[in-house]
Design a protein around this motif. Structure first.
Motif, PDB file in Angstrom:
ATOM      1  N   THR A   1       0.809  -1.225   0.000  1.00  0.00           N
ATOM      2  CA  THR A   1       0.000   0.000   0.000  1.00  0.00           C
ATOM      3  C   THR A   1       0.843   1.277   0.000  1.00  0.00           C
ATOM      4  OG1 THR A   1      -0.133  -0.040   2.431  1.00  0.00           O
ATOM      5  CG2 THR A   1      -1.882  -1.163   1.207  1.00  0.00           C
ATOM      6  N   ASN A   2       2.160   1.106  -0.088  1.00  0.00           N
ATOM      7  CA  ASN A   2       3.045   2.280  -0.051  1.00  0.00           C
ATOM      8  C   ASN A   2       4.076   2.172  -1.175  1.00  0.00           C
ATOM      9  OD1 ASN A   2       4.759   4.416   0.597  1.00  0.00           O
ATOM     10  ND2 ASN A   2       4.509   4.106   2.806  1.00  0.00           N
ATOM     11  N   PRO A   3       3.669   2.482  -2.415  1.00  0.00           N
ATOM     12  CA  PRO A   3       4.574   2.347  -3.568  1.00  0.00           C
ATOM     13  C   PRO A   3       5.825   3.221  -3.463  1.00  0.00           C
ATOM     14  CG  PRO A   3       2.581   3.561  -4.172  1.00  0.00           C
ATOM     15  CD  PRO A   3       2.339   2.984  -2.815  1.00  0.00           C
ATOM     16  N   GLN A   4       5.693   4.373  -2.826  1.00  0.00           N
ATOM     17  CA  GLN A   4       6.856   5.256  -2.697  1.00  0.00           C
ATOM     18  C   GLN A   4       7.911   4.633  -1.793  1.00  0.00           C
ATOM     19  OE1 GLN A   4       6.530   9.652  -2.385  1.00  0.00           O
ATOM     20  NE2 GLN A   4       7.507   9.420  -0.383  1.00  0.00           N
ATOM     21  N   LEU A   5       7.479   4.048  -0.682  1.00  0.00           N
ATOM     22  CA  LEU A   5       8.417   3.386   0.221  1.00  0.00           C
ATOM     23  C   LEU A   5       9.097   2.213  -0.484  1.00  0.00           C
ATOM     24  CD1 LEU A   5       9.713   2.838   2.975  1.00  0.00           C
ATOM     25  CD2 LEU A   5       7.663   1.531   3.587  1.00  0.00           C
ATOM     26  N   PHE A   6       8.311   1.410  -1.213  1.00  0.00           N
ATOM     27  CA  PHE A   6       8.890   0.260  -1.897  1.00  0.00           C
ATOM     28  C   PHE A   6       9.898   0.708  -2.948  1.00  0.00           C
ATOM     29  CE2 PHE A   6       8.689  -3.223  -5.127  1.00  0.00           C
ATOM     30  CZ  PHE A   6       9.280  -4.200  -4.329  1.00  0.00           C
ATOM     31  N   PHE A   7       9.573   1.791  -3.663  1.00  0.00           N
ATOM     32  CA  PHE A   7      10.516   2.310  -4.658  1.00  0.00           C
ATOM     33  C   PHE A   7      11.806   2.754  -3.986  1.00  0.00           C
ATOM     34  CE2 PHE A   7      12.514   5.798  -6.916  1.00  0.00           C
ATOM     35  CZ  PHE A   7      12.685   5.254  -8.177  1.00  0.00           C
ATOM     36  N   HIS A   8      11.695   3.451  -2.852  1.00  0.00           N
ATOM     37  CA  HIS A   8      12.892   3.935  -2.169  1.00  0.00           C
ATOM     38  C   HIS A   8      13.747   2.786  -1.640  1.00  0.00           C
ATOM     39  CE1 HIS A   8      11.015   8.160  -1.439  1.00  0.00           C
ATOM     40  NE2 HIS A   8      11.607   8.060  -2.618  1.00  0.00           N
ATOM     41  N   LEU A   9      13.109   1.702  -1.231  1.00  0.00           N
ATOM     42  CA  LEU A   9      13.877   0.525  -0.811  1.00  0.00           C
ATOM     43  C   LEU A   9      14.596  -0.098  -2.005  1.00  0.00           C
ATOM     44  CD1 LEU A   9      11.426  -1.126   1.744  1.00  0.00           C
ATOM     45  CD2 LEU A   9      13.744  -0.306   2.233  1.00  0.00           C
ATOM     46  N   GLN A  10      13.895  -0.183  -3.134  1.00  0.00           N
ATOM     47  CA  GLN A  10      14.519  -0.717  -4.345  1.00  0.00           C
ATOM     48  C   GLN A  10      15.627   0.216  -4.840  1.00  0.00           C
ATOM     49  OE1 GLN A  10      13.803  -3.735  -4.345  1.00  0.00           O
ATOM     50  NE2 GLN A  10      12.439  -4.174  -6.062  1.00  0.00           N
ATOM     51  N   GLN A  11      15.396   1.500  -4.698  1.00  0.00           N
ATOM     52  CA  GLN A  11      16.430   2.467  -5.055  1.00  0.00           C
ATOM     53  C   GLN A  11      17.664   2.270  -4.177  1.00  0.00           C
ATOM     54  OE1 GLN A  11      15.561   6.515  -3.967  1.00  0.00           O
ATOM     55  NE2 GLN A  11      16.954   7.382  -5.480  1.00  0.00           N
ATOM     56  N   GLN A  12      17.439   2.003  -2.905  1.00  0.00           N
ATOM     57  CA  GLN A  12      18.551   1.774  -1.994  1.00  0.00           C
ATOM     58  C   GLN A  12      19.309   0.499  -2.364  1.00  0.00           C
ATOM     59  OE1 GLN A  12      19.318   4.108   0.460  1.00  0.00           O
ATOM     60  NE2 GLN A  12      21.232   2.949   0.558  1.00  0.00           N
ATOM     61  N   ARG A  13      18.572  -0.514  -2.834  1.00  0.00           N
ATOM     62  CA  ARG A  13      19.224  -1.738  -3.315  1.00  0.00           C
ATOM     63  C   ARG A  13      20.147  -1.418  -4.494  1.00  0.00           C
ATOM     64  NH1 ARG A  13      15.258  -6.691  -4.445  1.00  0.00           N
ATOM     65  NH2 ARG A  13      17.278  -7.576  -5.050  1.00  0.00           N
ATOM     66  N   LEU A  14      19.664  -0.578  -5.395  1.00  0.00           N
ATOM     67  CA  LEU A  14      20.466  -0.171  -6.541  1.00  0.00           C
ATOM     68  C   LEU A  14      21.720   0.574  -6.077  1.00  0.00           C
ATOM     69  CD1 LEU A  14      20.955   0.215  -9.564  1.00  0.00           C
ATOM     70  CD2 LEU A  14      19.417   2.200  -9.480  1.00  0.00           C
ATOM     71  N   ILE A  15      21.551   1.463  -5.125  1.00  0.00           N
ATOM     72  CA  ILE A  15      22.690   2.220  -4.591  1.00  0.00           C
ATOM     73  C   ILE A  15      23.736   1.279  -3.996  1.00  0.00           C
ATOM     74  CG2 ILE A  15      23.385   3.831  -2.781  1.00  0.00           C
ATOM     75  CD1 ILE A  15      20.691   5.265  -3.221  1.00  0.00           C
ATOM     76  N   GLU A  16      23.275   0.260  -3.287  1.00  0.00           N
ATOM     77  CA  GLU A  16      24.214  -0.684  -2.659  1.00  0.00           C
ATOM     78  C   GLU A  16      24.958  -1.493  -3.722  1.00  0.00           C
ATOM     79  OE1 GLU A  16      24.880  -0.348   0.358  1.00  0.00           O
ATOM     80  OE2 GLU A  16      23.165   0.899   0.908  1.00  0.00           O
ATOM     81  N   LEU A  17      24.281  -1.840  -4.816  1.00  0.00           N
ATOM     82  CA  LEU A  17      24.954  -2.555  -5.907  1.00  0.00           C
ATOM     83  C   LEU A  17      26.048  -1.683  -6.524  1.00  0.00           C
ATOM     84  CD1 LEU A  17      21.879  -4.242  -7.667  1.00  0.00           C
ATOM     85  CD2 LEU A  17      23.688  -5.404  -6.369  1.00  0.00           C
ATOM     86  N   ILE A  18      25.727  -0.408  -6.708  1.00  0.00           N
ATOM     87  CA  ILE A  18      26.718   0.531  -7.265  1.00  0.00           C
ATOM     88  C   ILE A  18      27.873   0.719  -6.287  1.00  0.00           C
ATOM     89  CG2 ILE A  18      27.086   2.913  -8.011  1.00  0.00           C
ATOM     90  CD1 ILE A  18      24.168   2.937  -8.973  1.00  0.00           C
ATOM     91  N   ARG A  19      27.548   0.825  -5.013  1.00  0.00           N
ATOM     92  CA  ARG A  19      28.576   1.000  -3.989  1.00  0.00           C
ATOM     93  C   ARG A  19      29.576  -0.174  -4.005  1.00  0.00           C
ATOM     94  NH1 ARG A  19      27.692   3.722   0.688  1.00  0.00           N
ATOM     95  NH2 ARG A  19      25.440   3.271   0.589  1.00  0.00           N
ATOM     96  N   ASN A  20      29.039  -1.374  -4.235  1.00  0.00           N
ATOM     97  CA  ASN A  20      29.872  -2.576  -4.213  1.00  0.00           C
ATOM     98  C   ASN A  20      30.508  -2.901  -5.567  1.00  0.00           C
ATOM     99  OD1 ASN A  20      29.349  -3.106  -1.461  1.00  0.00           O
ATOM    100  ND2 ASN A  20      27.381  -4.045  -1.984  1.00  0.00           N
ATOM    101  N   GLY A  21      30.349  -1.987  -6.528  1.00  0.00           N
ATOM    102  CA  GLY A  21      31.004  -2.150  -7.819  1.00  0.00           C
ATOM    103  C   GLY A  21      30.367  -3.188  -8.720  1.00  0.00           C
ATOM    104  N   LYS A  22      29.131  -3.598  -8.440  1.00  0.00           N
ATOM    105  CA  LYS A  22      28.437  -4.592  -9.266  1.00  0.00           C
ATOM    106  C   LYS A  22      27.666  -3.866 -10.376  1.00  0.00           C
ATOM    107  CE  LYS A  22      28.007  -7.763  -5.341  1.00  0.00           C
ATOM    108  NZ  LYS A  22      27.075  -8.557  -4.477  1.00  0.00           N
ATOM    109  N   ILE A  23      28.415  -3.360 -11.329  1.00  0.00           N
ATOM    110  CA  ILE A  23      27.860  -2.465 -12.344  1.00  0.00           C
ATOM    111  C   ILE A  23      26.832  -3.162 -13.229  1.00  0.00           C
ATOM    112  CG2 ILE A  23      28.392  -0.848 -14.177  1.00  0.00           C
ATOM    113  CD1 ILE A  23      29.519  -0.174 -11.357  1.00  0.00           C
ATOM    114  N   GLU A  24      27.194  -4.323 -13.796  1.00  0.00           N
ATOM    115  CA  GLU A  24      26.268  -5.022 -14.684  1.00  0.00           C
ATOM    116  C   GLU A  24      24.989  -5.417 -13.945  1.00  0.00           C
ATOM    117  OE1 GLU A  24      28.056  -8.283 -16.683  1.00  0.00           O
ATOM    118  OE2 GLU A  24      29.644  -7.083 -17.608  1.00  0.00           O
ATOM    119  N   GLU A  25      25.148  -5.898 -12.719  1.00  0.00           N
ATOM    120  CA  GLU A  25      23.981  -6.287 -11.925  1.00  0.00           C
ATOM    121  C   GLU A  25      23.122  -5.073 -11.602  1.00  0.00           C
ATOM    122  OE1 GLU A  25      22.956  -8.643  -7.741  1.00  0.00           O
ATOM    123  OE2 GLU A  25      25.008  -8.648  -8.551  1.00  0.00           O
ATOM    124  N   ALA A  26      23.789  -3.934 -11.363  1.00  0.00           N
ATOM    125  CA  ALA A  26      23.066  -2.698 -11.054  1.00  0.00           C
ATOM    126  C   ALA A  26      22.246  -2.245 -12.252  1.00  0.00           C
ATOM    127  CB  ALA A  26      24.056  -1.611 -10.636  1.00  0.00           C
TER     128      ALA A  26
END
Length: 258
Positions: free
Chosen positions: A126-151
């Motif tokens: 019921t909270n699409p904005q929260l879910f998007f921000h969590l997914q966005q944070q997942r993307l940030i963590e992938l970039i932080r860890n250098g997993k470019i293709e996966e990101a």
């Protein structure tokens, strides 16, 4: 029974009580002062402060509200035992909420999402904005860890479709993906996304959503009261010179400037 004003008890200082007195006193003075600016001496102000009566039970509830909302479960349990103040939420649920918050703060976003769904699947449904921000944070963590293709794959499959449905999501996604264009993120205009503060921001948003789902206030009352104090002082400044509290951490009165 431990008094709220005891600074040795879980960091709760008598400045909280003093600030509350001060704010109430300001409200009274606002009603009493005429249009001409008046000078109120320290002696007179101290007398007014002493005339303001605040029940210990109300102060205890403020403290408990802060401990519960911020997730200090052990302190809340101890405070409940020693003060007799009942929390308005099951303290056992705090542990689960803090586990989610800690997971986000540690960068374990997938784990955090699983824990949220275990608590209440409707929170993310019921909270699409929260879910998007969590997914966005997942993307940030992938970039932080250098997993470019996966990101890139994750952004395309999980976030891009949501960006097509929501313009603000698309803009946030574009900002996040732009991190990949810089080898040195210190020169990146959106480099703050990789700061720990971004994790804390997302964790705070999740914490607030869980509290709301439990019919509890998402923000503690004490910070709001301090904001009210600052506003009340600013209002009174226009009509009177009086002993002001500039340092909220110790609630020290400073003599009026005449």
């Amino acid at each position: 029974m431990v008094a709220v004003a005891d600074p040795k008890y879980i960091g709760i200082k008598d400045s909280r009580f003093r600030n509350c007195q001060h704010r109430i006193c300001i409200e009274i003075c606002m009603k009493d002062i005429a249009t001409s600016k008046k000078v109120i001496t320290r002696e007179e102000w101290e007398k007014r402060l002493n005339d303001v009566k605040i029940r210990k039970e109300d102060m205890n509830k403020l403290v408990m509200n802060f401990l519960v909302t911020e997730g200090y479960v052990e302190a809340a349990e101890k405070f409940q035992t020693e003060s007799g103040t009942e929390p308005d939420i099951d303290l056992a649920t705090i542990t689960d909420r803090m586990a989610v918050k800690k997971a986000v703060q540690s960068g374990n976003v997938e784990d955090a999402i699983e824990k949220v769904n275990d608590l209440n699947p409707e929170i993310l449904d019921t909270n699409p904005q929260l879910f998007f921000h969590l997914q966005q944070q997942r993307l940030i963590e992938l970039i932080r860890n250098g997993k470019i293709e996966e990101a890139l794959e994750f952004a395309q499959e999980e976030l891009a479709p949501r960006g097509e449905e929501n313009q603000s999501f698309l803009e946030e996604l574009e900002r996040t993906v732009s991190l990949l264009a810089f080898e040195d993120v210190s020169n990146c205009p959106v480099g703050e996304l990789l700061d720990i503060s971004q994790r804390l921001k997302t964790a705070s948003e999740v914490n607030a959503a869980i509290l709301t789902s439990q019919s509890h206030e998402k923000d503690p009352k004490l910070p709001s009261l301090l904001k009210m104090l600052i506003w009340a002082q600013n209002q009174l400044d226009e009509k009177a010179a009086y002993p002001r509290i500039n340092d909220l951490s110790n609630a020290t009165l400073e003599d009026p400037t005449v």
